[in-house]
Design an enzyme around this catalytic site. Sequence first.
Site, PDB file in Angstrom:
ATOM      1  N   CYS A 113      -3.168  -8.583  14.822  1.00 41.25           N
ATOM      2  CA  CYS A 113      -4.058  -7.408  14.863  1.00 41.25           C
ATOM      3  C   CYS A 113      -5.491  -7.755  14.499  1.00 41.25           C
ATOM      4  O   CYS A 113      -6.419  -7.012  14.817  1.00 41.25           O
ATOM      5  CB  CYS A 113      -3.521  -6.322  13.938  1.00 41.25           C
ATOM      6  SG  CYS A 113      -1.872  -5.819  14.416  1.00 41.25           S
ATOM      7  N   HIS A 258      -9.003  -1.347  13.497  1.00 36.24           N
ATOM      8  CA  HIS A 258      -7.772  -1.626  14.232  1.00 36.24           C
ATOM      9  C   HIS A 258      -6.859  -0.406  14.085  1.00 36.24           C
ATOM     10  O   HIS A 258      -6.734   0.155  13.005  1.00 36.24           O
ATOM     11  CB  HIS A 258      -7.097  -2.879  13.669  1.00 36.24           C
ATOM     12  CG  HIS A 258      -5.661  -2.984  14.063  1.00 36.24           C
ATOM     13  ND1 HIS A 258      -5.270  -3.020  15.386  1.00 36.24           N
ATOM     14  CD2 HIS A 258      -4.519  -3.022  13.323  1.00 36.24           C
ATOM     15  CE1 HIS A 258      -3.953  -3.090  15.437  1.00 36.24           C
ATOM     16  NE2 HIS A 258      -3.470  -3.087  14.200  1.00 36.24           N
ATOM     17  N   ASN A 288      -0.215   1.168  18.647  1.00 35.52           N
ATOM     18  CA  ASN A 288      -0.851  -0.034  18.108  1.00 35.52           C
ATOM     19  C   ASN A 288      -0.829  -1.110  19.196  1.00 35.52           C
ATOM     20  O   ASN A 288       0.239  -1.610  19.550  1.00 35.52           O
ATOM     21  CB  ASN A 288      -0.060  -0.478  16.859  1.00 35.52           C
ATOM     22  CG  ASN A 288      -0.592  -1.754  16.232  1.00 35.52           C
ATOM     23  OD1 ASN A 288      -1.393  -2.468  16.834  1.00 35.52           O
ATOM     24  ND2 ASN A 288      -0.122  -2.048  15.035  1.00 35.52           N
TER      25      ASN A 288
HETATM   26  O1  UT7 Z   1      -0.922  -3.448  12.825  1.00 35.03           O
HETATM   27  C1  UT7 Z   1      -0.464  -4.353  11.871  1.00 35.03           C
HETATM   28  C2  UT7 Z   1      -0.327  -3.724  10.563  1.00 35.03           C
HETATM   29  N1  UT7 Z   1       0.698  -2.716  10.590  1.00 35.03           N
HETATM   30  C3  UT7 Z   1       0.675  -1.762   9.715  1.00 35.03           C
HETATM   31  O2  UT7 Z   1      -0.249  -1.727   8.948  1.00 35.03           O
HETATM   32  C4  UT7 Z   1       1.823  -0.785   9.651  1.00 35.03           C
HETATM   33  C5  UT7 Z   1       2.090  -0.407   8.230  1.00 35.03           C
HETATM   34  N2  UT7 Z   1       3.257   0.410   8.035  1.00 35.03           N
HETATM   35  C6  UT7 Z   1       3.432   1.649   8.545  1.00 35.03           C
HETATM   36  O3  UT7 Z   1       2.605   2.108   9.305  1.00 35.03           O
HETATM   37  C7  UT7 Z   1       4.608   2.471   8.117  1.00 35.03           C
HETATM   38  O4  UT7 Z   1       5.259   1.839   7.033  1.00 35.03           O
HETATM   39  C8  UT7 Z   1       5.662   2.751   9.246  1.00 35.03           C
HETATM   40  C9  UT7 Z   1       5.070   3.697  10.277  1.00 35.03           C
HETATM   41  C10 UT7 Z   1       6.046   1.435   9.908  1.00 35.03           C
HETATM   42  C11 UT7 Z   1       6.917   3.409   8.669  1.00 35.03           C
HETATM   43  O5  UT7 Z   1       6.588   4.606   7.993  1.00 35.03           O
HETATM   44  P1  UT7 Z   1       7.126   4.867   6.505  1.00 35.03           P
HETATM   45  O6  UT7 Z   1       6.670   6.190   6.128  1.00 35.03           O
HETATM   46  O7  UT7 Z   1       6.683   3.711   5.659  1.00 35.03           O
HETATM   47  O8  UT7 Z   1       8.699   4.881   6.710  1.00 35.03           O
HETATM   48  P2  UT7 Z   1       9.815   3.930   6.091  1.00 35.03           P
HETATM   49  O9  UT7 Z   1       9.774   2.590   6.716  1.00 35.03           O
HETATM   50  O10 UT7 Z   1       9.760   3.983   4.597  1.00 35.03           O
HETATM   51  O11 UT7 Z   1      11.131   4.673   6.561  1.00 35.03           O
HETATM   52  C12 UT7 Z   1      11.445   6.015   6.129  1.00 35.03           C
HETATM   53  C13 UT7 Z   1      12.720   6.423   6.817  1.00 35.03           C
HETATM   54  C14 UT7 Z   1      13.859   5.418   6.691  1.00 35.03           C
HETATM   55  O12 UT7 Z   1      15.068   6.138   6.536  1.00 35.03           O
HETATM   56  P3  UT7 Z   1      15.708   6.350   5.080  1.00 35.03           P
HETATM   57  O13 UT7 Z   1      15.952   4.967   4.548  1.00 35.03           O
HETATM   58  O14 UT7 Z   1      14.681   7.100   4.291  1.00 35.03           O
HETATM   59  O15 UT7 Z   1      16.934   7.122   5.389  1.00 35.03           O
HETATM   60  C15 UT7 Z   1      13.874   4.733   8.036  1.00 35.03           C
HETATM   61  O16 UT7 Z   1      15.141   4.229   8.381  1.00 35.03           O
HETATM   62  O17 UT7 Z   1      12.506   6.609   8.233  1.00 35.03           O
HETATM   63  C16 UT7 Z   1      13.486   5.864   8.959  1.00 35.03           C
HETATM   64  N3  UT7 Z   1      12.869   5.411  10.210  1.00 35.03           N
HETATM   65  C17 UT7 Z   1      12.837   6.169  11.329  1.00 35.03           C
HETATM   66  N4  UT7 Z   1      13.325   7.381  11.595  1.00 35.03           N
HETATM   67  C18 UT7 Z   1      13.113   7.859  12.837  1.00 35.03           C
HETATM   68  C19 UT7 Z   1      12.224   4.241  10.461  1.00 35.03           C
HETATM   69  N5  UT7 Z   1      11.776   4.229  11.728  1.00 35.03           N
HETATM   70  C20 UT7 Z   1      12.146   5.409  12.279  1.00 35.03           C
HETATM   71  C21 UT7 Z   1      11.967   5.967  13.557  1.00 35.03           C
HETATM   72  N6  UT7 Z   1      12.465   7.197  13.792  1.00 35.03           N
HETATM   73  N7  UT7 Z   1      11.305   5.330  14.548  1.00 35.03           N
END
Ligand code: UT7
Length: 331
Positions: A113, A258, A288
């Site tokens: 990125c 980004h 992204n």
């Molecule tokens: O570009 C390079 C740099 N990238 C970034 O900077 C990205 C940084 N990270 C993020 O943007 C976020 O962490 C994400 C968008 C990737 C994820 O969001 P989050 O709020 O941190 O969610 P999480 O990973 O903590 O997951 C929360 C819940 C989990 O379920 P449980 O364990 O709470 O039951 C996941 O399994 O959401 C679930 N989950 C989804 N549910 C529906 C993860 N992906 C999905 C999905 N649809 N696509």
Amino acid sequence: MLNSKIIGVGHYVPERVITNHDLEQWMDTSDEWIRERTGIITRHWVKEGDTVSGLGLEAAKKALDHAGLKAEDIDFIIFASMASDHDFPGAGCFLQEKMGLPGVPSMDIRNACTGFIYALSTADKFIKTGTYKNILVVGAEIQSTGLDLSTRGRDMAVLFGDGAGAVVVTATEEKDKGILTTHLHADGRFAKKLWCEWPSVTHHPRITKEMCETDRIYPKMEGRFVFKYAVTYFPQVVQEALEATGYSVEDIDLFIPHQANQRITEAVAQRLGLPWEKVVSNIHKYGNTTAASIPIAMSEAFQEGRIKDGDLVCLAAFGAGFTWGSVLMRW
Ligand code: UT7
């Protein structure tokens, strides 16, 4: 002393639009989850046969048109991408061939990125040292063909889009215009927080049929961990650029980060104290697009009349590696 200045911008995204509802058919996810957690509504994905150098070519043609230059005027190509048309060589040489520029040097930058920031910074140095006059800098990415489209890979699969952006950087004798400063960083201690493990040269052979049956051939991210570092390093590297030039946040006319996540962009703007109208965000349309996201956003902002002559424009990125960086320029 020569300065380096962007004189042309262009972008291209493939026609095929993938909505959050399309993704719902392939994995257990929802439009609501994706919008709330990321701000993404649609992304563009390539069709069979498309190449990353081909996306780059379309963006490059537009940037050249905008600059009023022909391909033959380019004396150096820098191609930022995690992808190539084939395993090797890098996409830069495939693009150079498509542009009909045999002999012109072409360099690949693989800093995820932050790739476009590394590429623009490299172009700046080659111009300021008088080595090249017109440099084509491309950020292009095809992520869609490498994603796990089952529920297992949903945390990554919903985030990424394909596309390309390009700029023409030229040497100028104007003292108060162009790239003022660039800042690059990396911290490999966190390389495995956002990575793709296989194929790997540590295996003999590096790719096997068995590997393809596991999820270790797909990109992985510790989302929350990456998020935390992103919202810390984005503002830090912007401040670094401001300190190097003696400007303050209030002097920035447009901030083009980004596009990783709408929540990251909002948190960064808030931490910096930047009003939202000075921030470019188009993640809702494209997701992204890794190295392509900044040049796509810059090209759109220019087309929409959001970048005017004399504006102070700040670019910043954070991503896999970890890598992060910024560029501050006077348009
Ligand atoms: O570009 C390079 C740099 N990238 C970034 O900077 C990205 C940084 N990270 C993020 O943007 C976020 O962490 C994400 C968008 C990737 C994820 O969001 P989050 O709020 O941190 O969610 P999480 O990973 O903590 O997951 C929360 C819940 C989990 O379920 P449980 O364990 O709470 O039951 C996941 O399994 O959401 C679930 N989950 C989804 N549910 C529906 C993860 N992906 C999905 C999905 N649809 N696509």
